[in-house]
Design a protein around this motif. Structure first.
Motif, short mmCIF file in Angstrom:
data_model
loop_
_atom_site.label_atom_id
_atom_site.label_comp_id
_atom_site.label_asym_id
_atom_site.label_seq_id
_atom_site.Cartn_x
_atom_site.Cartn_y
_atom_site.Cartn_z
N LYS A 10 0.84 -1.20 0.00
CA LYS A 10 0.00 0.00 0.00
C LYS A 10 0.88 1.25 0.00
N LEU A 11 0.58 2.15 -0.94
CA LEU A 11 1.32 3.39 -1.08
C LEU A 11 0.40 4.56 -0.76
N ILE A 25 8.25 12.50 -7.43
CA ILE A 25 8.89 11.30 -6.89
C ILE A 25 10.03 11.74 -5.97
N HIS A 26 9.87 11.51 -4.69
CA HIS A 26 10.79 12.10 -3.71
C HIS A 26 12.13 11.38 -3.63
N ALA A 29 16.07 10.93 1.31
CA ALA A 29 15.99 11.60 2.61
C ALA A 29 14.73 12.43 2.77
N ALA A 30 13.77 12.31 1.86
CA ALA A 30 12.57 13.14 1.90
C ALA A 30 11.32 12.26 1.87
N ASP A 31 10.18 12.90 1.72
CA ASP A 31 8.91 12.19 1.51
C ASP A 31 7.97 13.16 0.80
N VAL A 49 0.29 14.75 -8.23
CA VAL A 49 0.21 13.54 -7.41
C VAL A 49 1.55 13.36 -6.70
N THR A 50 1.50 13.40 -5.38
CA THR A 50 2.67 13.07 -4.57
C THR A 50 2.39 11.78 -3.83
N TYR A 51 3.44 11.06 -3.47
CA TYR A 51 3.24 9.81 -2.74
C TYR A 51 4.49 9.50 -1.94
N ASN A 52 4.32 8.63 -0.94
CA ASN A 52 5.46 8.13 -0.19
C ASN A 52 5.88 6.79 -0.76
#
Length: 299
Positions: A10-11, A25-26, A29-31, A49-52
């Motif tokens: 799950k993202l 796309i991080h 060292a980031a998110d 759209v951002t995601y971890n």
């Protein structure tokens, strides 16, 4: 919280705005939070759209190392796009995210409108590979042993992060705080199985020469580990432009948000107008300064 399933992982993601899609796309060292200054700007005109990444809560933290390969990270972008009904997207990646974006563009060029490749290429030079791998494994082991609060201090004071500290102490403190909240296990497995084991970009020279995707290469001139590989990419990718920002380190979106946003905006506008063209063959290395016969323009 919204999540997307990527073959059992799950993202966590956030979606803001409408229009052509940008997937952010991080870096390692980031998110997703470190794209905030970009989302506030680009969600006015684009679907952001951002995601971890996997291993970064609230996304799942798988316990097996084989869940963290570069292929899985690459295909996470595909699964996000499919789940959200996005046929083609602009990709903006930084460092680890830039590598995933480049792999995506090479594997799925028909799904890629463009790529912003920021601060990418750590560990790429062949002469540095073994030392890079040793350093990466050492950092991973420290994270497991000492935890992310201690680990975040070491990373945040790294040679390519001091620039942010000097320019924006409050922004640097937010960066360090976010980093300290990451999963030690997820970060360590990402280091060992993605960062350390991914192939060098130099290994893809022949494939990169054929990649017909608009690319903006973005790098700070004090991000020493990646400057040379970006010059290589500029000379190799047929539709790449190179922007080097002075007195800037690794997290250039945090250090220079106004200029970073402006350069990306100009790039996306050129791509969408159809004016971000292939390099004219008359300008390539090896051409004589004083040409005899008039050379033909390469389309």
């Amino acid at each position: 919280m919204p999540f997307i399933d990527s073959k059992g992982v799950k993202l966590f993601y956030e979606e803001t705005g409408s229009g052509n899609a940008i997937i952010w796309i991080h870096e390692f060292a980031a998110d997703h939070r470190t794209w905030e200054m970009q989302v506030r700007r680009f969600s006015r005109d684009y679907r952001c759209v951002t995601y971890n990444a996997r291993g970064y809560p609230p996304s799942d933290v798988p316990e097996g190392g084989d869940a963290y390969t570069y292929e899985r990270q690459r295909d996470d972008i595909l699964h996000i796009m499919d789940a959200l009904g996005i046929e083609r997207a602009h990709l903006v990646g930084l460092s680890m995210g830039a590598y995933a974006g480049m792999q995506f563009a090479m594997t799925y060029p028909d799904r890629t409108l463009s790529l912003v490749f920021s601060s990418g290429g750590s560990g790429a030079p062949k002469g540095d590979r073994e030392q890079f791998k040793r350093d990466t494994y050492e950092g991973a082991d420290r994270m497991i042993k000492e935890g992310m609060v201690t680990g975040s201090q070491g990373l945040a004071y790294g040679a390519t992060r001091i620039q942010l500290l000097n320019k924006d102490p409050r922004g640097w403190e937010d960066f360090r705080k976010f980093l300290s909240e990451h999963s030690a296990l997820g970060s360590a497995l990402t280091l060992k199985n993605y960062q350390a084991l991914r192939p060098s970009l130099y290994d893809y020279e022949d494939q990169l020469k054929q990649l017909d995707v608009p690319v903006l290469l973005a790098v700070g001139d004090e991000d020493d580990p990646v400057v040379d590989v970006n010059i290589f990419l500029k000379r190799t990718l047929p539709r790449a432009g190179l922007w080097i920002h002075p007195k800037t380190g690794h997290g250039m979106n945090l250090e220079e948000p106004d200029e970073y946003n402006r350069r990306i905006s100009d790039f996306l506008c050129a791509v969408e107008r159809g004016t971000w063209r292939r390099r004219d063959g008359r300008t390539e290395p090896g051409q004589s300064v004083f040409m005899g016969d008039r050379p033909k323009e390469r389309k």
